[in-house]
Design a protein around this motif. Structure first.
Motif, PDB file in Angstrom:
ATOM      1  N   TRP A  36       0.770  -1.289   0.105  1.00  0.00           N
ATOM      2  CA  TRP A  36       0.246   0.139   0.023  1.00  0.00           C
ATOM      3  C   TRP A  36       0.820   1.150   0.175  1.00  0.00           C
ATOM      4  O   TRP A  36       0.341   2.369  -0.519  1.00  0.00           O
ATOM      5  CB  TRP A  36      -1.016  -0.125   1.196  1.00  0.00           C
ATOM      6  CG  TRP A  36      -1.982  -1.016   1.150  1.00  0.00           C
ATOM      7  CD1 TRP A  36      -2.039  -2.080   1.611  1.00  0.00           C
ATOM      8  CD2 TRP A  36      -3.368  -0.525   0.490  1.00  0.00           C
ATOM      9  NE1 TRP A  36      -3.292  -2.690   1.181  1.00  0.00           N
ATOM     10  CE2 TRP A  36      -4.041  -1.570   0.638  1.00  0.00           C
ATOM     11  CE3 TRP A  36      -3.935   0.376  -0.075  1.00  0.00           C
ATOM     12  CZ2 TRP A  36      -5.414  -1.855   0.067  1.00  0.00           C
ATOM     13  CZ3 TRP A  36      -5.312   0.449  -0.521  1.00  0.00           C
ATOM     14  CH2 TRP A  36      -6.056  -0.645  -0.689  1.00  0.00           C
ATOM     15  N   ILE A  39       0.738   3.288  -2.951  1.00  0.00           N
ATOM     16  CA  ILE A  39      -0.319   4.351  -3.443  1.00  0.00           C
ATOM     17  C   ILE A  39      -0.163   5.502  -2.651  1.00  0.00           C
ATOM     18  O   ILE A  39      -0.353   6.810  -2.874  1.00  0.00           O
ATOM     19  CB  ILE A  39      -1.559   3.565  -2.870  1.00  0.00           C
ATOM     20  CG1 ILE A  39      -1.894   2.551  -3.685  1.00  0.00           C
ATOM     21  CG2 ILE A  39      -2.868   4.723  -3.021  1.00  0.00           C
ATOM     22  CD1 ILE A  39      -2.792   1.467  -3.387  1.00  0.00           C
ATOM     23  N   TYR A  42       2.155   7.974  -4.267  1.00  0.00           N
ATOM     24  CA  TYR A  42       1.480   8.692  -5.403  1.00  0.00           C
ATOM     25  C   TYR A  42       0.925   9.931  -4.768  1.00  0.00           C
ATOM     26  O   TYR A  42       0.932  10.986  -5.132  1.00  0.00           O
ATOM     27  CB  TYR A  42       0.516   7.840  -6.257  1.00  0.00           C
ATOM     28  CG  TYR A  42       1.172   6.961  -7.345  1.00  0.00           C
ATOM     29  CD1 TYR A  42       1.436   7.646  -8.357  1.00  0.00           C
ATOM     30  CD2 TYR A  42       1.533   5.816  -7.238  1.00  0.00           C
ATOM     31  CE1 TYR A  42       2.150   6.980  -9.487  1.00  0.00           C
ATOM     32  CE2 TYR A  42       1.942   5.023  -7.979  1.00  0.00           C
ATOM     33  CZ  TYR A  42       2.403   5.768  -9.572  1.00  0.00           C
ATOM     34  OH  TYR A  42       2.938   4.811 -10.318  1.00  0.00           O
TER      35      TYR A  42
END
Length: 118
Positions: A36, A39, A42
């Motif tokens: 995770w 993510i 980002y």
């Protein structure tokens, strides 16, 4: 009709993304060693770029170096790897930078010609 509060000459456009980034950074501490984390990288990189644009609009150039460093450190395309403790300290430091920048970056607003009418 009189206005009790005049329209401000500036807006804190970086406050919302700055606070959101701080929340994401603090939540991201829990997922540093998982899949995770990509993510979160980002999200943090994109939010840092958004706040950097507001700093540029406000002509507060000194914030650009801090947010460029955040974009590079949390870059998901060419990821840097650090030990867990280093990531945790970086997350906390970046959260502080986002909150302070959100409070300090003021983007000038254009005067509304209709606001001076009585």
């Amino acid at each position: 009709m009189s206005q009790r509060y005049p329209n401000p000459s500036f807006a804190r456009l970086a406050l919302a993304p700055g606070l959101l980034s701080a929340v994401v950074l603090l939540a991201g501490v829990a997922v540093i060693d998982s899949d995770w984390f990509t993510i979160f990288r980002y999200a943090i990189s994109i939010l840092a770029a958004i706040v950097a644009v507001f700093a540029f609009q406000a002509k507060q150039w000194w914030w650009l170096s801090a947010f460029a460093a955040i974009v590079v450190l949390w870059n998901p395309i060419f990821p840097l790897s650090f030990e867990m403790l280093v990531w945790q300290v970086l997350h906390l430091a970046a959260a502080v930078v986002f909150v302070v920048a959100g409070l300090m970056i003021k983007v000038p607003q254009a005067k509304d010609p209709t606001s001076s009418r009585r």
